[in-house]
Design a protein around this motif. Sequence first.
Motif, PDB file in Angstrom:
ATOM      1  N   MET A  46      -4.982   3.984  -0.262  1.00 37.31           N
ATOM      2  CA  MET A  46      -3.894   4.342  -1.161  1.00 37.31           C
ATOM      3  C   MET A  46      -3.679   5.847  -1.173  1.00 37.31           C
ATOM      4  O   MET A  46      -2.539   6.317  -1.147  1.00 37.31           O
ATOM      5  CB  MET A  46      -4.182   3.840  -2.579  1.00 37.31           C
ATOM      6  CG  MET A  46      -3.994   2.359  -2.749  1.00 37.31           C
ATOM      7  SD  MET A  46      -4.498   1.717  -4.346  1.00 37.31           S
ATOM      8  CE  MET A  46      -3.744   2.823  -5.490  1.00 37.31           C
ATOM      9  N   PHE A  47      -4.747   6.623  -1.215  1.00 34.83           N
ATOM     10  CA  PHE A  47      -4.618   8.076  -1.248  1.00 34.83           C
ATOM     11  C   PHE A  47      -4.035   8.614   0.049  1.00 34.83           C
ATOM     12  O   PHE A  47      -3.171   9.486   0.032  1.00 34.83           O
ATOM     13  CB  PHE A  47      -5.970   8.731  -1.527  1.00 34.83           C
ATOM     14  CG  PHE A  47      -5.880  10.221  -1.621  1.00 34.83           C
ATOM     15  CD1 PHE A  47      -5.363  10.821  -2.755  1.00 34.83           C
ATOM     16  CD2 PHE A  47      -6.285  11.020  -0.567  1.00 34.83           C
ATOM     17  CE1 PHE A  47      -5.253  12.193  -2.844  1.00 34.83           C
ATOM     18  CE2 PHE A  47      -6.178  12.391  -0.638  1.00 34.83           C
ATOM     19  CZ  PHE A  47      -5.662  12.976  -1.780  1.00 34.83           C
ATOM     20  N   THR A  48      -4.495   8.096   1.186  1.00 34.64           N
ATOM     21  CA  THR A  48      -3.949   8.583   2.453  1.00 34.64           C
ATOM     22  C   THR A  48      -2.479   8.184   2.610  1.00 34.64           C
ATOM     23  O   THR A  48      -1.715   8.894   3.253  1.00 34.64           O
ATOM     24  CB  THR A  48      -4.749   8.068   3.663  1.00 34.64           C
ATOM     25  OG1 THR A  48      -4.791   6.642   3.628  1.00 34.64           O
ATOM     26  CG2 THR A  48      -6.145   8.625   3.673  1.00 34.64           C
ATOM     27  N   GLY A  49      -2.077   7.075   2.024  1.00 32.50           N
ATOM     28  CA  GLY A  49      -0.670   6.691   2.060  1.00 32.50           C
ATOM     29  C   GLY A  49       0.206   7.594   1.211  1.00 32.50           C
ATOM     30  O   GLY A  49       1.360   7.847   1.530  1.00 32.50           O
ATOM     31  N   MET A  50      -0.357   8.093   0.113  1.00 28.53           N
ATOM     32  CA  MET A  50       0.413   8.980  -0.768  1.00 28.53           C
ATOM     33  C   MET A  50       0.281  10.444  -0.382  1.00 28.53           C
ATOM     34  O   MET A  50       1.020  11.286  -0.886  1.00 28.53           O
ATOM     35  CB  MET A  50      -0.040   8.803  -2.208  1.00 28.53           C
ATOM     36  CG  MET A  50       0.299   7.463  -2.791  1.00 28.53           C
ATOM     37  SD  MET A  50      -0.080   7.306  -4.537  1.00 28.53           S
ATOM     38  CE  MET A  50      -1.780   7.801  -4.624  1.00 28.53           C
TER      39      MET A  50
END
Length: 151
Positions: A46-50
Amino acid sequence: MIAFLVSLAVLLAIGVPIFISLGLSSLLLWILSYQSSDFIMIFQKMFTGMDNFTLMAIPFFMLAEELINTGGLSRRLVGFAQKTLGWIHGGLGFTTVLASMLIAAILGSASASAAMIGMVMIPEMVQRGYPPPRWSRHPGLSDRLSRRAFR
């Protein structure tokens, strides 16, 4: 994939909000796909996507827009544009375009300036009796011209 669609349909049918239904269905699909209980990986994904500069720019443009509208800078720029071009027949349209170009020069984003100018100029157009198709035409045109002017 079938489990995702079925769980999404069931959650939506029982009245769960869409964003929660999508999140829970995606979580179910991830658990069935990876067959592991390492939930730290979910948060890393999720963090790498955001963690994307384009996605981070959108809220900051919205913040800049709110600060400029709240501070009154957009009204002052519209007033300047009105004094400059307001005497011409159809001057409110010219005012919209000039004010949008000034705000686009400050923000660096023509789309954000069109949204901001729409918030300021559409009530003015309604008050002056402009027909509804022009309410969106002038800010849209100013968006296109601002993109061309500041390339």
